[in-house]
Design a protein around this motif. Structure first.
Motif, PDB file in Angstrom:
ATOM      1  N   MET A  49       0.810  -1.215   0.000  1.00 39.53           N
ATOM      2  CA  MET A  49       0.000   0.000   0.000  1.00 39.53           C
ATOM      3  C   MET A  49       0.846   1.269   0.000  1.00 39.53           C
ATOM      4  SD  MET A  49      -3.107  -0.892   0.001  1.00 39.53           S
ATOM      5  CE  MET A  49      -4.106   0.414   0.702  1.00 39.53           C
ATOM      6  N   SER A 210      -4.906  -2.473   6.462  1.00 43.36           N
ATOM      7  CA  SER A 210      -5.707  -3.645   6.114  1.00 43.36           C
ATOM      8  C   SER A 210      -6.067  -4.445   7.369  1.00 43.36           C
ATOM      9  CB  SER A 210      -4.939  -4.534   5.133  1.00 43.36           C
ATOM     10  OG  SER A 210      -3.927  -5.259   5.807  1.00 43.36           O
ATOM     11  N   TRP A 243     -15.244   9.538   0.951  1.00 42.35           N
ATOM     12  CA  TRP A 243     -16.481   9.111   0.308  1.00 42.35           C
ATOM     13  C   TRP A 243     -16.156   8.283  -0.919  1.00 42.35           C
ATOM     14  CZ3 TRP A 243     -19.310   8.609  -3.961  1.00 42.35           C
ATOM     15  CH2 TRP A 243     -20.666   8.293  -3.783  1.00 42.35           C
ATOM     16  N   PRO A 244     -16.911   7.239  -1.257  1.00 41.19           N
ATOM     17  CA  PRO A 244     -18.064   6.694  -0.530  1.00 41.19           C
ATOM     18  C   PRO A 244     -17.664   6.013   0.791  1.00 41.19           C
ATOM     19  CG  PRO A 244     -17.526   5.311  -2.426  1.00 41.19           C
ATOM     20  CD  PRO A 244     -16.665   6.519  -2.533  1.00 41.19           C
ATOM     21  N   SER A 246     -17.700   3.141   1.928  1.00 42.54           N
ATOM     22  CA  SER A 246     -16.985   1.864   1.926  1.00 42.54           C
ATOM     23  C   SER A 246     -15.480   2.044   1.737  1.00 42.54           C
ATOM     24  CB  SER A 246     -17.540   0.939   0.849  1.00 42.54           C
ATOM     25  OG  SER A 246     -16.946   1.204  -0.390  1.00 42.54           O
ATOM     26  N   VAL A 247     -15.037   3.193   1.262  1.00 45.90           N
ATOM     27  CA  VAL A 247     -13.586   3.392   1.113  1.00 45.90           C
ATOM     28  C   VAL A 247     -13.062   4.408   2.112  1.00 45.90           C
ATOM     29  CG1 VAL A 247     -13.507   2.760  -1.315  1.00 45.90           C
ATOM     30  CG2 VAL A 247     -13.873   5.142  -0.691  1.00 45.90           C
ATOM     31  N   LEU A 250      -9.239   5.055   3.155  1.00 43.80           N
ATOM     32  CA  LEU A 250      -8.277   4.614   2.145  1.00 43.80           C
ATOM     33  C   LEU A 250      -7.297   5.738   1.799  1.00 43.80           C
ATOM     34  CD1 LEU A 250      -7.659   2.193   0.380  1.00 43.80           C
ATOM     35  CD2 LEU A 250      -9.297   3.047  -1.290  1.00 43.80           C
ATOM     36  N   MET A 357      -3.613   6.788  -7.937  1.00 42.94           N
ATOM     37  CA  MET A 357      -4.599   7.726  -7.388  1.00 42.94           C
ATOM     38  C   MET A 357      -5.678   8.038  -8.428  1.00 42.94           C
ATOM     39  SD  MET A 357      -4.126   8.364  -4.329  1.00 42.94           S
ATOM     40  CE  MET A 357      -3.458   6.734  -4.162  1.00 42.94           C
ATOM     41  N   GLN A 360      -7.822   4.948  -8.548  1.00 40.26           N
ATOM     42  CA  GLN A 360      -8.576   4.736  -7.312  1.00 40.26           C
ATOM     43  C   GLN A 360      -9.798   5.659  -7.247  1.00 40.26           C
ATOM     44  OE1 GLN A 360      -5.944   4.396  -3.859  1.00 40.26           O
ATOM     45  NE2 GLN A 360      -7.243   5.774  -2.703  1.00 40.26           N
ATOM     46  N   LEU A 364     -13.475   4.095  -7.704  1.00 40.47           N
ATOM     47  CA  LEU A 364     -14.213   3.928  -6.457  1.00 40.47           C
ATOM     48  C   LEU A 364     -15.100   5.115  -6.104  1.00 40.47           C
ATOM     49  CD1 LEU A 364     -11.452   2.226  -4.291  1.00 40.47           C
ATOM     50  CD2 LEU A 364     -13.449   1.141  -5.319  1.00 40.47           C
ATOM     51  N   ALA A 365     -14.828   6.287  -6.683  1.00 40.15           N
ATOM     52  CA  ALA A 365     -15.612   7.459  -6.277  1.00 40.15           C
ATOM     53  C   ALA A 365     -16.172   8.244  -7.463  1.00 40.15           C
ATOM     54  CB  ALA A 365     -14.751   8.380  -5.412  1.00 40.15           C
TER      55      ALA A 365
ATOM     56  N   ASP B  27     -24.810   3.732  -0.762  1.00 40.11           N
ATOM     57  CA  ASP B  27     -24.020   4.394  -1.803  1.00 40.11           C
ATOM     58  C   ASP B  27     -22.562   3.947  -1.851  1.00 40.11           C
ATOM     59  OD1 ASP B  27     -25.668   5.963  -3.144  1.00 40.11           O
ATOM     60  OD2 ASP B  27     -25.024   7.877  -2.261  1.00 40.11           O
ATOM     61  N   GLY B  28     -22.085   3.662  -3.033  1.00 41.39           N
ATOM     62  CA  GLY B  28     -20.657   3.452  -3.218  1.00 41.39           C
ATOM     63  C   GLY B  28     -20.148   2.093  -2.781  1.00 41.39           C
ATOM     64  N   ASP B  33     -17.651  -5.293   0.413  1.00 49.97           N
ATOM     65  CA  ASP B  33     -18.408  -4.754   1.551  1.00 49.97           C
ATOM     66  C   ASP B  33     -19.575  -5.661   1.898  1.00 49.97           C
ATOM     67  OD1 ASP B  33     -16.945  -2.339   1.934  1.00 49.97           O
ATOM     68  OD2 ASP B  33     -17.978  -1.453   0.227  1.00 49.97           O
ATOM     69  N   ASN B  51      -7.129  -8.290   1.663  1.00 46.45           N
ATOM     70  CA  ASN B  51      -6.191  -7.519   2.460  1.00 46.45           C
ATOM     71  C   ASN B  51      -6.438  -6.023   2.355  1.00 46.45           C
ATOM     72  OD1 ASN B  51      -4.809 -10.134   2.446  1.00 46.45           O
ATOM     73  ND2 ASN B  51      -3.261  -8.999   3.552  1.00 46.45           N
ATOM     74  N   CYS B  52      -6.066  -5.420   1.204  1.00 46.98           N
ATOM     75  CA  CYS B  52      -5.960  -3.961   1.187  1.00 46.98           C
ATOM     76  C   CYS B  52      -7.291  -3.279   0.938  1.00 46.98           C
ATOM     77  CB  CYS B  52      -4.942  -3.531   0.143  1.00 46.98           C
ATOM     78  SG  CYS B  52      -5.522  -3.657  -1.553  1.00 46.98           S
ATOM     79  N   LYS B  53      -8.188  -3.942   0.267  1.00 46.08           N
ATOM     80  CA  LYS B  53      -9.479  -3.361  -0.102  1.00 46.08           C
ATOM     81  C   LYS B  53      -9.303  -2.077  -0.916  1.00 46.08           C
ATOM     82  CE  LYS B  53     -14.088  -2.764   1.815  1.00 46.08           C
ATOM     83  NZ  LYS B  53     -14.357  -1.390   1.391  1.00 46.08           N
ATOM     84  N   LYS B  56      -4.943  -3.106  -4.638  1.00 44.07           N
ATOM     85  CA  LYS B  56      -3.485  -3.057  -4.727  1.00 44.07           C
ATOM     86  C   LYS B  56      -2.793  -4.359  -4.355  1.00 44.07           C
ATOM     87  CE  LYS B  56      -2.594   1.822  -4.260  1.00 44.07           C
ATOM     88  NZ  LYS B  56      -3.830   2.488  -3.826  1.00 44.07           N
ATOM     89  N   ARG B  75     -18.004  -2.248  -7.931  1.00 47.34           N
ATOM     90  CA  ARG B  75     -19.057  -1.478  -7.255  1.00 47.34           C
ATOM     91  C   ARG B  75     -20.417  -2.057  -7.583  1.00 47.34           C
ATOM     92  NH1 ARG B  75     -17.973   4.789  -7.966  1.00 47.34           N
ATOM     93  NH2 ARG B  75     -19.626   4.862  -6.404  1.00 47.34           N
TER      94      ARG B  75
END
Lengths: 608, 274
Positions: A49, A210, A243-244, A246-247, A250, A357, A360, A364-365, B27-28, B33, B51-53, B56, B75
């Motif tokens: 990471m 993690s 946001w969101p 779930s992340v 991060l 980045m 990501q 994810l967003a 959302d998201g 999850d 692991n990292c979620k 990566k 997602r």
């Protein structure tokens, strides 16, 4: 040994992130037979990471850099609580450790004349971080992994977790654990043990860490009688995704700010210029133009305030949020897209410099960072405290037990500079492996300890299986979540006496709950059981954090007390030590700082 | 809050089946999850590797609605939620339990590939000089997170189970990274052609399609490697040269082994290690 699958090694390394792999390679190079135990698959450890880079005073980009400057930067960043000998060794040895990786196949980004490129990072006076885009950790762990697989002296036990260390008298003689796939117990006989288990992020709710980061090494060492040091110093990285949901937590690499990214509040104000600490005023730009020139390599420019130390940036963000100037989801804005005002092809430049980045946020967003600002907020990131070790050998206060990387304490003092963790794990992973192998070569044979090992293993096995025998009980995940919430709310970025006392009382209550958790199913690959076993270590580290934080009645580095907001050199210059007392309760003491040799003191004065 | 139905494979090597779970979604959210929510609230012992979620580490590979993906990067908004979402373990590897498979074969394969061997350092201080452009060419391959989704989807492994004579896309990428490394001087072409089984790959690009890192496995790794193997072993001019060469020379460090006829292979003649 009767009853358990048994392996015998000279050195047992626990953890296969950067520090563990580097220790295993070093121990094998000394001729030791090495067992490498890792909680996950090889190459998946949290080192992957790491984004920004490895700090080493190579002087490739700015030839004014050398180990003395790196040493002074590290000490200043750590508010002078660092073990100065570790900071010295680290600054001196990091360049060789980074070059060695290149000889093993790592491919760092290059300077125009073909040498290793170095980037700017918070708290480092000159560009110092050897890097590969924003995936330096992956490059490092893969290089170490691919180097170690050809080493016949290293045997890897993947998806294996240590439950307890085994002792004979006061020395460590091995470990007892279990492999996840079938859930079978394993007994490791070893003359020396190196702990390289990383941090404690899972004690907090919002973390960049993690699931593995449950303070295993700290818990194992504490229970084996070792001292833990500086546990109040928990680093909150200023930029985590928010946001969101779930992340949330991060990591968003500091490299974004190193490449020119700026922080803005909801009013569009670049608030980091509002409050620059006196210690850093002479090193920090006083206008945006100078800050931009710094990020673009102008040697005469001073760094922008976004690149101040992490503790300061995190608190400044919290202040904006608390003052009602935050973003919709409770953070602030990090903007790299603005550099299109300065650079042609800015979008392509951002994608090349910060590919992970870009990926990501896009994935994810739904945010395109070349066009839009990112919403970010602080996230628990790193543990400065950990197992107290000897600077040269990395041996803990228990003979035969060594520690390296994030689970060891000393190098970073009250606050770690970005980039110093990757170099830490290389320098001290190497030292721990080497010294553990030397210790093992001189250690007495293990046979005399077999009876002790068997008895301790039996005891540990019985305790480990207890959650299966409770038919009605709370689930382990609920206790873990309650602990995370407790620590987040009461031992986070800004602390008070009352909150820390709440944390301590809550931990005691959670310990009672943890003793009664029940798990379903059987022993094979059972995450519920695993979480139940993790709770013991998590509770130890949480108690250690709260205990040390209550005692430190001042604000220093990453530890900020709302009720004692100033630094107090009169009573704050000590390292806090916690250890298990004779009665089993946690005991605290202050350890005065060791006087620094005159030549190191002089370096610090010169670099002020 | 909306609900969704997840149909998750549960069981071990002895057998198993799908189990349905109703979950609350927000959302998201990503598939991982949901799996965690089920684990915390409905099935504590639901096995999943992660692991990292953050896409990566490459641990949480699975087949979602039949597509090989990372659970942490999938997602829910990308899935049709009006019908159950199926989540299954990777099929190419032996099952451990629920969503977890035994991927240890991959780790064994890597050990058989010739390690990195750098040229003599360029500078007196033992360091090298490399051009960023040469480094960039290899970085694509070094982005690999070893999720093994390319191995999962490759029909040579998935259908034909040729685990003993074929190393799979992941290790062609790994070999390409070594072969094209600016400093490396070892030669892995004979290994690719022989035990590496490169000839089995018929460039259907399934691996490229599933790579979460977007590595162009087929175009940038496999095809260039195939070209190098052809140049080395099947170039007619070289062949003539070898036939009329007075006597066999000891192979130089980067030299070509003796030409051999292409062995005939059939998929049915081999067995998988599972």
């Amino acid at each position: 040994m009767a009853g358990y699958e048994t392996h015998t090694y000279d050195v047992l390394v626990v953890g296969a992130g950067g520090a563990g792999l580097r220790a295993a390679i070093a121990a094998a190079a000394q001729g030791a037979r090495v067992g490498l135990v890792c909680k996950s698959l090889l190459g998946k450890a949290h080192t992957v990471m790491a984004e920004g880079g490895a700090a080493a005073a190579l002087g490739n980009v700015d030839d004014r850099d050398n180990w003395r400057v790196h040493f002074a930067d590290t000490m200043r960043g750590g508010a002078y609580l660092n073990n100065w000998r570790m900071a010295e060794l680290h600054a001196q040895e990091a360049p060789a450790r980074v070059r060695e990786l290149e000889a093993w196949g790592a491919l760092f980004d290059r300077t125009p004349d073909g040498r290793i490129l170095q980037r700017n990072f918070g708290g480092h006076r000159y560009p110092r971080l050897a890097h590969v885009g924003d995936r330096t950790g992956l490059e490092m762990i893969r290089t170490l992994q691919d180097h170690s697989v050809y080493e016949p002296k290293i045997s890897v036990h993947m998806e294996t977790t240590l439950i307890t260390l085994l002792r004979s008298g006061n020395r460590v003689v091995g470990g007892f654990g279990y492999e996840r796939e079938k859930g079978g117990f394993l007994l490791f006989r070893a003359k020396a043990v190196v702990l390289a288990t990383g941090g404690i992020g899972r004690a907090f709710q919002i973390t960049s860490n993690s699931w593995e980061y449950t303070g295993d090494g700290l818990g194992l060492a504490y229970r084996a009688g070792a001292e833990l040091m500086d546990m109040e110093f928990v680093q909150f990285h200023p930029t985590g995704m928010i946001w969101p949901p779930s992340v949330r937590g991060l990591l968003v690499t500091e490299g974004v700010r190193g490449e020119g990214g700026i922080l803005k509040n909801s009013e569009g104000r670049r608030f980091m210029f509002d409050n620059i600490p006196p210690l850093y005023q002479s090193h920090t730009a006083d206008n945006p133009e100078e800050g931009w020139r710094y990020t673009q390599g102008d040697k005469n420019a001073r760094r922008p305030p976004e690149l101040l130390t992490r503790d300061h940036v995190a608190r400044m963000i919290m202040r904006e949020v608390k003052a009602g100037r935050g973003s919709p989801h409770g953070g602030v804005y990090l903007d790299i897209a603005w550099i299109k005002e300065k650079l042609p092809n800015a979008a392509a430049h951002i994608q090349r410099k910060l590919p992970s980045m870009y990926h990501q946020f896009k994935q994810l967003a739904d945010v395109d960072i070349t066009e839009q600002p990112m919403e970010i907020g602080p996230t628990m990131h790193y543990m400065m405290g950990g197992i107290k070790v000897d600077a040269e050998s990395q041996m803990s206060t228990v003979p035969g037990l060594f520690a390296a990387g994030e689970c060891a304490a000393g190098l970073h003092g009250a606050n770690r500079l970005g980039g110093n963790s990757l170099s830490d794990l290389l320098v001290f992973g190497n030292r721990a492996g080497e010294y553990a192998a030397r210790y093992a070569a001189a250690a007495p044979p293990l046979e005399a300890a077999d009876a002790d090992m068997k008895a301790q293993a039996d005891q540990a096995a019985q305790e480990a299986l207890a959650p299966f025998s409770r038919s009605r009980g709370e689930g382990p995940f609920q206790v873990q979540q309650a602990l995370q919430e407790l620590m987040q709310n009461n031992a986070g970025i800004v602390r008070t006496q009352a909150e820390l006392e709440t944390a301590r009382a809550g931990i005691a209550e959670l310990r009672r709950r943890a003793e009664h958790v029940a798990v379903d199913g059987n022993r094979g690959y059972n995450p519920g059981w695993h979480t139940a076993l993790d709770l013991r270590n998590l509770l130890i580290v949480a108690e250690a954090v709260a205990t040390a934080a209550v005692q430190r009645q001042e604000s220093r580095g990453a530890h900020f007390r709302d009720d004692f907001p100033a630094k107090d050199d009169g009573q704050g210059l000590y390292n806090s030590i916690v250890a298990r007392g004779a009665g089993g309760a946690m005991e605290f003491r202050r350890q005065p700082l060791r006087p620094m040799p005159a030549e190191l003191q002089q370096i610090i004065e010169e670099m002020k | 809050m909306a609900q969704a139905m997840f149909r998750i494979w549960r069981g071990d090597a002895r057998g198993g089946g799908f189990q349905d779970f109703t979950v609350q979604i927000s959302d998201g959210m990503v598939v991982l999850d949901v799996v965690h929510q089920i684990q915390a609230e409905q099935a504590n012992d639901l096995a999943v590797r992660w692991n990292c979620k953050a896409g990566k580490c490459g641990s949480c590979s699975a087949e979602i609605n039949g597509h090989p993906k990372l659970m942490c990067m999938t997602r829910l908004s990308s899935l049709p939620l009006d019908r159950p979402v199926t989540v299954e373990p990777m099929r190419t590897f032996p099952l451990v339990r629920d969503l977890v498979t035994d991927v240890s074969w991959n780790y064994e394969v890597k050990k058989r590939i010739k390690p990195f061997q750098p040229r003599t350092p360029d500078a007196a201080d033992g360091t090298w000089r490399m051009d960023q452009r040469d480094v960039d060419r290899v970085q694509e391959f070094r982005k690999c997170i070893e999720c093994f989704l390319c191995q999962d989807v490759c029909h040579v492994l998935r259908e034909h189970q040729l685990h003993r004579e074929y190393i799979g896309p992941r290790f062609y990428v790994h070999t390409a990274a070594l072969e094209m490394h600016p400093l490396d001087v070892a030669n892995r072409l004979a290994d690719l052609r022989g035990p590496g089984g490169l000839g089995y790959c018929n460039i259907t690009k399934c691996c490229t399609k599933v790579c979460p890192e977007g590595i162009k496995i087929t175009d940038n790794a496999i095809i260039p490697l195939k070209e190098r193997v052809v140049d080395e072993f099947y170039d007619p001019v070289r062949r003539l040269f070898r036939i009329f060469r007075p006597k066999p020379q000891p192979p130089p460090a980067k030299g070509a082994p003796e030409a051999e006829p292409e062995p005939t292979r059939t998929a049915a003649s081999s067995s998988a290690p599972r």
